[in-house]
Motif scaffolding. Structure first.
Motif, PDB file in Angstrom:
ATOM      1  N   LEU A 119      35.782  81.015  38.602  1.00 40.28           N
ATOM      2  CA  LEU A 119      35.582  79.598  38.901  1.00 40.28           C
ATOM      3  C   LEU A 119      36.157  79.342  40.287  1.00 40.28           C
ATOM      4  O   LEU A 119      37.372  79.347  40.474  1.00 40.28           O
ATOM      5  CB  LEU A 119      36.272  78.728  37.849  1.00 40.28           C
ATOM      6  CG  LEU A 119      35.761  78.916  36.418  1.00 40.28           C
ATOM      7  CD1 LEU A 119      36.611  78.128  35.440  1.00 40.28           C
ATOM      8  CD2 LEU A 119      34.295  78.521  36.303  1.00 40.28           C
ATOM      9  N   ARG A 120      35.254  79.141  41.243  1.00 42.78           N
ATOM     10  CA  ARG A 120      35.674  79.079  42.642  1.00 42.78           C
ATOM     11  C   ARG A 120      35.498  77.661  43.207  1.00 42.78           C
ATOM     12  O   ARG A 120      34.412  77.089  43.119  1.00 42.78           O
ATOM     13  CB  ARG A 120      34.854  80.072  43.470  1.00 42.78           C
ATOM     14  CG  ARG A 120      35.377  80.269  44.898  1.00 42.78           C
ATOM     15  CD  ARG A 120      34.505  81.262  45.656  1.00 42.78           C
ATOM     16  NE  ARG A 120      34.433  82.547  44.991  1.00 42.78           N
ATOM     17  CZ  ARG A 120      35.386  83.474  45.052  1.00 42.78           C
ATOM     18  NH1 ARG A 120      36.479  83.247  45.741  1.00 42.78           N
ATOM     19  NH2 ARG A 120      35.231  84.631  44.413  1.00 42.78           N
ATOM     20  N   PRO A 121      36.540  77.097  43.784  1.00 43.23           N
ATOM     21  CA  PRO A 121      36.399  75.789  44.447  1.00 43.23           C
ATOM     22  C   PRO A 121      35.616  75.939  45.747  1.00 43.23           C
ATOM     23  O   PRO A 121      35.504  77.043  46.295  1.00 43.23           O
ATOM     24  CB  PRO A 121      37.841  75.377  44.715  1.00 43.23           C
ATOM     25  CG  PRO A 121      38.580  76.673  44.844  1.00 43.23           C
ATOM     26  CD  PRO A 121      37.913  77.629  43.894  1.00 43.23           C
ATOM     27  N   ASN A 122      35.089  74.847  46.230  1.00 40.50           N
ATOM     28  CA  ASN A 122      34.384  74.902  47.510  1.00 40.50           C
ATOM     29  C   ASN A 122      35.364  75.125  48.645  1.00 40.50           C
ATOM     30  O   ASN A 122      35.022  75.733  49.655  1.00 40.50           O
ATOM     31  CB  ASN A 122      33.600  73.610  47.743  1.00 40.50           C
ATOM     32  CG  ASN A 122      32.466  73.790  48.725  1.00 40.50           C
ATOM     33  OD1 ASN A 122      31.626  74.667  48.539  1.00 40.50           O
ATOM     34  ND2 ASN A 122      32.447  72.993  49.773  1.00 40.50           N
ATOM     35  N   ARG A 123      36.582  74.636  48.475  1.00 40.14           N
ATOM     36  CA  ARG A 123      37.659  74.954  49.403  1.00 40.14           C
ATOM     37  C   ARG A 123      38.934  75.131  48.582  1.00 40.14           C
ATOM     38  O   ARG A 123      39.315  74.261  47.801  1.00 40.14           O
ATOM     39  CB  ARG A 123      37.839  73.872  50.470  1.00 40.14           C
ATOM     40  CG  ARG A 123      38.302  72.526  49.963  1.00 40.14           C
ATOM     41  CD  ARG A 123      38.581  71.597  51.128  1.00 40.14           C
ATOM     42  NE  ARG A 123      39.182  70.340  50.703  1.00 40.14           N
ATOM     43  CZ  ARG A 123      39.488  69.362  51.537  1.00 40.14           C
ATOM     44  NH1 ARG A 123      39.235  69.492  52.825  1.00 40.14           N
ATOM     45  NH2 ARG A 123      40.038  68.246  51.088  1.00 40.14           N
ATOM     46  N   SER A 124      39.551  76.264  48.729  1.00 42.20           N
ATOM     47  CA  SER A 124      40.707  76.609  47.921  1.00 42.20           C
ATOM     48  C   SER A 124      41.986  76.014  48.515  1.00 42.20           C
ATOM     49  O   SER A 124      42.119  75.858  49.733  1.00 42.20           O
ATOM     50  CB  SER A 124      40.847  78.125  47.813  1.00 42.20           C
ATOM     51  OG  SER A 124      41.872  78.483  46.922  1.00 42.20           O
ATOM     52  N   SER A 125      42.908  75.659  47.637  1.00 39.71           N
ATOM     53  CA  SER A 125      44.204  75.154  48.054  1.00 39.71           C
ATOM     54  C   SER A 125      45.207  75.539  46.969  1.00 39.71           C
ATOM     55  O   SER A 125      44.818  75.957  45.873  1.00 39.71           O
ATOM     56  CB  SER A 125      44.163  73.636  48.230  1.00 39.71           C
ATOM     57  OG  SER A 125      44.090  72.995  46.983  1.00 39.71           O
ATOM     58  N   PRO A 126      46.510  75.397  47.231  1.00 41.98           N
ATOM     59  CA  PRO A 126      47.493  75.706  46.186  1.00 41.98           C
ATOM     60  C   PRO A 126      47.272  74.904  44.904  1.00 41.98           C
ATOM     61  O   PRO A 126      47.572  75.381  43.813  1.00 41.98           O
ATOM     62  CB  PRO A 126      48.824  75.337  46.849  1.00 41.98           C
ATOM     63  CG  PRO A 126      48.573  75.508  48.318  1.00 41.98           C
ATOM     64  CD  PRO A 126      47.156  75.070  48.525  1.00 41.98           C
ATOM     65  N   ASP A 127      46.731  73.683  45.036  1.00 41.98           N
ATOM     66  CA  ASP A 127      46.505  72.843  43.857  1.00 41.98           C
ATOM     67  C   ASP A 127      45.183  73.157  43.162  1.00 41.98           C
ATOM     68  O   ASP A 127      45.005  72.819  41.989  1.00 41.98           O
ATOM     69  CB  ASP A 127      46.517  71.362  44.247  1.00 41.98           C
ATOM     70  CG  ASP A 127      47.885  70.916  44.746  1.00 41.98           C
ATOM     71  OD1 ASP A 127      48.893  71.453  44.245  1.00 41.98           O
ATOM     72  OD2 ASP A 127      47.928  70.058  45.649  1.00 41.98           O
ATOM     73  N   THR A 128      44.241  73.765  43.897  1.00 40.75           N
ATOM     74  CA  THR A 128      42.926  74.071  43.320  1.00 40.75           C
ATOM     75  C   THR A 128      42.553  75.522  43.646  1.00 40.75           C
ATOM     76  O   THR A 128      41.640  75.774  44.438  1.00 40.75           O
ATOM     77  CB  THR A 128      41.852  73.114  43.864  1.00 40.75           C
ATOM     78  OG1 THR A 128      41.830  73.193  45.301  1.00 40.75           O
ATOM     79  CG2 THR A 128      42.130  71.687  43.433  1.00 40.75           C
ATOM     80  N   PRO A 129      43.239  76.487  43.052  1.00 41.44           N
ATOM     81  CA  PRO A 129      42.967  77.889  43.352  1.00 41.44           C
ATOM     82  C   PRO A 129      41.718  78.392  42.634  1.00 41.44           C
ATOM     83  O   PRO A 129      41.191  77.754  41.724  1.00 41.44           O
ATOM     84  CB  PRO A 129      44.216  78.591  42.808  1.00 41.44           C
ATOM     85  CG  PRO A 129      44.627  77.742  41.653  1.00 41.44           C
ATOM     86  CD  PRO A 129      44.328  76.324  42.069  1.00 41.44           C
ATOM     87  N   THR A 130      41.246  79.563  43.069  1.00 40.40           N
ATOM     88  CA  THR A 130      40.188  80.251  42.346  1.00 40.40           C
ATOM     89  C   THR A 130      40.746  80.749  41.013  1.00 40.40           C
ATOM     90  O   THR A 130      41.857  81.262  40.948  1.00 40.40           O
ATOM     91  CB  THR A 130      39.662  81.441  43.166  1.00 40.40           C
ATOM     92  OG1 THR A 130      39.070  80.942  44.369  1.00 40.40           O
ATOM     93  CG2 THR A 130      38.624  82.236  42.383  1.00 40.40           C
TER      94      THR A 130
END
Length: 264
Positions: A226-237
């Protein structure tokens, strides 16, 4: 044998059509809506933008574009006649808020039957143009609550939904899919479409830590990514192990089949 040169008239026609494709895309999907239109046409965003700059559009893509947008083929090729086959009410209306969409749709329902104004998702009313879709909480959708309790409703053009009675709406609560779907955007999730293989490379709703999130789905062997369109510490892959995939109802809650993007 020397390759026959493209005539000036054909080049001019290709340029004019590409400009019209861009006009329609901007009007219906917004200035930054190319990726969303490309998703609906099953194309990479870069491929679609190439078409807008004059690259020859395959016939099957052109037909899919006409089907998705309701554009008038005669206008697209010649510039004559109305731009759309239907009225403005049948367009994507990306410049309207969800509340305005609901109000517009309810006005249409009132024209037909003043009694047919129920917003219960289980008894969603369908007209020739719109289907009433219930808006649900992310925790309820992830928890497989049955029947799902709608906290609001939104009207969606019925042509966008393959399984209207299995479709719910969800408001995006994080910025993982920015800029395609900024926080606050609304998506329609078809809960009847859950097969991982058919959803490879598509945007899905998935269960993560007890909440429904919107992410790109990728397959890596037997793992679900499950991959975000842009990854961040709050929304990781997030990678889901094979053992977890086989437990319960599974992490995939459905395919995102429609979206109203909150352009910032």
């Amino acid at each position: 044998m020397a390759r026959k040169k493209t005539s000036h008239s054909r080049l001019k026609l290709k340029t004019v059509i590409s400009h019209r494709l861009k006009e329609v895309r901007q009007e219906l999907f917004g200035e930054h809506g190319g990726p969303e239109l490309a998703r609906r046409l099953n194309l990479p965003a870069r491929t679609w933008y190439n078409y807008e700059t004059g690259v020859t559009v395959p016939a099957e893509v052109l037909l899919a574009f006409i089907d998705q947008t309701g554009v008038n083929p005669v206008w697209l090729l010649s510039g004559e006649g109305p731009r759309y086959r239907r009225g403005l009410e049948d367009q994507v209306l990306s410049d309207l808020t969800p509340q305005e969409l609901i109000r517009r749709g309810l006005e249409k329902l009132e024209e037909r039957d003043p009694e047919a104004l129920s917003v219960d998702h289980d008894d969603a009313e369908q007209t020739e143009e719109f289907v009433t879709v219930g808006v649900v909480n992310s925790e309820d959708l992830a928890g497989d609550v049955s029947p799902l309790r709608a906290i609001d409703s939104i009207l969606v053009y019925h042509g966008w939904l393959k399984h209207p009675k299995s479709t719910v709406a969800l408001r995006i609560e994080d910025d993982a899919m920015h800029p395609i779907l900024p926080i606050g955007s609304m998506v329609a999730v078809d809960c009847a479409i859950r097969g991982a293989e058919e959803l490879q490379g598509r945007i899905v709703a998935a269960r993560v830590e007890g909440r429904a999130v919107i992410r790109w789905l990728e397959l890596s062997g037997r793992h679900l990514i499950l991959r975000p369109n842009r990854s961040s510490p709050d929304t990781p892959t997030v990678a889901i192990e094979p053992a977890a995939v086989g437990q319960g109802a599974g992490p995939i809650l459905g395919q995102v089949v429609w979206s109203w993007s909150r352009f910032i």
